[in-house]
Design a protein around this motif. Structure first.
Motif, mmCIF file in Angstrom:
data_model
loop_
_atom_site.group_PDB
_atom_site.id
_atom_site.type_symbol
_atom_site.label_atom_id
_atom_site.label_comp_id
_atom_site.label_asym_id
_atom_site.label_seq_id
_atom_site.Cartn_x
_atom_site.Cartn_y
_atom_site.Cartn_z
ATOM 1 N N GLY A 179 0.869 -1.175 0.000
ATOM 2 C CA GLY A 179 0.000 0.000 0.000
ATOM 3 C C GLY A 179 0.905 1.224 0.000
ATOM 4 N N SER A 180 0.331 2.394 0.126
ATOM 5 C CA SER A 180 1.148 3.603 0.081
ATOM 6 C C SER A 180 1.839 3.868 1.424
ATOM 7 C CB SER A 180 0.300 4.812 -0.325
ATOM 8 O OG SER A 180 -0.750 4.969 0.598
ATOM 9 N N ASP A 216 -3.061 -10.531 2.696
ATOM 10 C CA ASP A 216 -3.377 -9.399 1.812
ATOM 11 C C ASP A 216 -4.733 -8.773 2.128
ATOM 12 O OD1 ASP A 216 -4.490 -11.857 0.886
ATOM 13 O OD2 ASP A 216 -5.001 -10.857 -1.001
ATOM 14 N N GLN A 217 -5.418 -9.310 3.146
ATOM 15 C CA GLN A 217 -6.745 -8.767 3.492
ATOM 16 C C GLN A 217 -6.648 -7.289 3.869
ATOM 17 O OE1 GLN A 217 -9.172 -10.609 6.653
ATOM 18 N NE2 GLN A 217 -9.173 -12.428 5.383
ATOM 19 N N THR A 232 -5.520 -4.831 2.210
ATOM 20 C CA THR A 232 -4.406 -4.060 1.652
ATOM 21 C C THR A 232 -4.783 -3.542 0.268
ATOM 22 O OG1 THR A 232 -3.398 -5.995 0.584
ATOM 23 C CG2 THR A 232 -2.712 -5.513 2.844
ATOM 24 N N SER A 233 -4.080 -2.506 -0.182
ATOM 25 C CA SER A 233 -4.258 -2.054 -1.568
ATOM 26 C C SER A 233 -2.892 -1.894 -2.207
ATOM 27 C CB SER A 233 -5.055 -0.759 -1.639
ATOM 28 O OG SER A 233 -5.102 -0.130 -0.386
ATOM 29 N N SER A 235 0.173 -1.541 -8.490
ATOM 30 C CA SER A 235 0.637 -2.226 -9.698
ATOM 31 C C SER A 235 1.653 -1.304 -10.349
ATOM 32 C CB SER A 235 -0.513 -2.452 -10.684
ATOM 33 O OG SER A 235 -1.254 -3.581 -10.320
ATOM 34 N N ALA A 255 -0.534 -5.860 -8.880
ATOM 35 C CA ALA A 255 -1.106 -5.925 -7.526
ATOM 36 C C ALA A 255 -1.416 -7.363 -7.122
ATOM 37 C CB ALA A 255 -2.352 -5.051 -7.454
ATOM 38 N N ASP A 256 -1.963 -8.151 -8.048
ATOM 39 C CA ASP A 256 -2.304 -9.543 -7.729
ATOM 40 C C ASP A 256 -1.071 -10.339 -7.326
ATOM 41 O OD1 ASP A 256 -4.914 -9.242 -8.120
ATOM 42 O OD2 ASP A 256 -5.034 -10.313 -10.051
ATOM 43 N N ARG A 273 -0.135 -9.497 -3.881
ATOM 44 C CA ARG A 273 -1.012 -10.185 -2.912
ATOM 45 C C ARG A 273 -0.526 -11.623 -2.696
ATOM 46 N NH1 ARG A 273 -5.729 -7.683 -1.692
ATOM 47 N NH2 ARG A 273 -6.222 -5.833 -2.922
#
Lengths: 164, 284
Positions: free
Chosen positions: B219-220, B250-251, B253-254, B257, B263-264, B267
């Motif tokens: 995430g950021s 990964d729950q 989280t953002s 990419s 992103a996947d 995760r």
């Protein structure tokens, strides 16, 4: 801004712009062109020198930050701990004997990083040498002979030390 | 690639540094400079004044403060890997610091600089998040203490106010029974983490009594993997149980990419690396 540096055992007093990088000071003010500029972004390690005995990338240090410090470049290394008939530092001799270079551009930084590595760990394993040199890139050798040279220098200096 | 012109000052005290910083709103703090100097050289940043903390000796080193360690902002990554107090009471910090960049960068880069730079791919933010550390910030109005969750605001952004400096990090000592591990994935040597996982686990009677997980680059800002912590608490200390708990990594989280990973994939890495880190922290 006024700075005082000791470079390869010689004292320099100068007045520099704050934005001047240490590598530019070494090359353009102090004649240490043996310290090359590689990537310009602190990735490649070509400009590695010893600052108060520890390896640093001189493209990522301001000359004013090095005020009062002592710098060792490849040009002062032999004088600091030269030995044998050739007068070279043990690492310089090992790089020569093991053919630890081809184009030679990374060599000054590679050798100074290796000096620091052996100061920290005088008897490294091959893996420790590879880890210790991870910040220094070589596009020619594939690293094999560099690693061999560092291991050889470690062996040849056990007990004698390879301090810069 | 030469930086744009700037003025430079090297104050001898935190007070003087805060005053210099407060007097010029385009000023920036420099410590080891390993993040800032590349930015200056690429002219992504062009401050009018650099306030160099290098002359402030009170900001160096690690002090025993009872149930915590007080780590001065100027303590280098190299020093973190060598300090006996850190080795004894906050080993996770030493292990993670040893994975940052390369030896030459670790000789210059500092804990305060790395945290203030707040790069989501940097290792120490997730580590101090997992360690429940407290950041001590000093500004014109005095000092205040901030939790990691309140310090990291966004990509390369903290909640430091103008004129404020991160002066130390207070890390609670790990008590008996705690194990730790920082697991980091990067495809080439000396690269930033695509994902990193800082794991702490306290073992008791063959079970994990308590776990704390901080994630790098998911995430950021650094995040705690709360769902993993909940799943691991009370679980049997086995690799299978730790891997099962890590499936929640990964729950919430953002992850970004970018050119290096989708992103996947991040995760997926978070789940796998959390399983490994947690197992090592639990000693299985």
């Amino acid at each position: 801004m006024k700075i005082t540096l000791t470079i390869d055992g010689v004292r320099y007093d100068d007045d520099v712009e704050p934005r001047l990088l240490l590598v530019h000071y070494l090359r353009e003010h102090a004649g240490r062109t043996g310290t090359p500029i590689g990537c310009d972004t602190s990735n490649c390690g070509a400009c590695t020198v010893l600052l108060n005995g520890k390896s640093v990338k001189s493209c990522s240090v301001l000359a004013v930050q090095a005020d009062g410090a002592s710098v060792t470049t490849i040009q002062g290394l032999a004088a600091s701990n030269g030995s044998g008939e050739d007068g070279w530092h043990p690492l310089q001799r090992a790089f020569h004997e093991e053919h630890g270079l081809q184009c030679g551009y990374c060599t000054p930084g590679m050798i100074l990083a290796a000096v620091d590595l052996l100061n920290e760990n005088p008897n490294p394993t091959e893996e420790q040498v590879r880890d210790g040199l991870e910040g220094n890139l070589c596009r020619c050798t594939g690293y094999q002979n560099i690693v061999r040279a560092v291991l050889k220098a470690a062996g040849s200096t056990t007990g004698a030390g390879v301090q810069a | 690639m030469i930086p744009a012109s700037f003025d430079y000052t090297r104050p001898g005290s935190v007070e003087a540094a805060v005053a210099a910083l407060a007097a010029d709103e385009e000023a920036k703090v420099i410590a080891g400079g390993q993040s800032l100097l590349p930015l200056l050289r690429l002219r992504f940043a062009y401050p009018t004044l650099l306030v160099d903390l290098g002359g402030i000796s009170e900001l160096r080193g690690v002090r025993d403060a009872g149930d915590a360690l007080e780590i001065g902002a100027l303590t280098t990554h190299y020093e973190l890997t060598r300090d006996p107090l850190i080795a004894a009471h906050a080993g996770l910090l030493a292990q993670a610091a040893g994975t940052i960049a390369d030896p030459a960068v670790r000789h210059r880069g500092t804990i305060g600089g790395a945290l203030s730079h707040a790069d989501p791919a940097g290792d120490l933010p997730a580590v101090i998040t997992a360690l429940d550390a407290v950041l001590v910030v000093t500004g014109p109005g005095g000092s205040r203490e901030v939790s990691p969750g309140d310090f990291f605001a966004d990509y390369l952004t903290t909640t430091l106010a103008p004129g404020e400096i991160l002066t130390s990090v207070r890390v609670p000592k790990l008590g008996d029974g705690w194990g730790y591990h920082y697991e980091k994935f990067h495809p080439t040597a000396q690269a930033w983490a695509i994902v990193g996982v800082a794991a702490l686990a306290r073992r008791s009677n063959g079970h994990v009594a308590e776990a704390r997980i901080g994630l790098t680059n998911m995430g950021s800002t650094p995040v705690r993997a709360g769902a993993v912590e909940a799943a691991a608490a009370g679980a049997e200390a086995s690799a299978t149980a730790m891997r099962a708990a890590a499936q929640h990594a990964d729950q919430g989280t953002s992850p970004p990419s970018d050119l290096r990973a989708a992103a996947d994939y991040r995760r997926h890495l978070a789940r796998v690396l959390t399983g490994r880190a947690l197992a090592k922290a639990a000693g299985v």
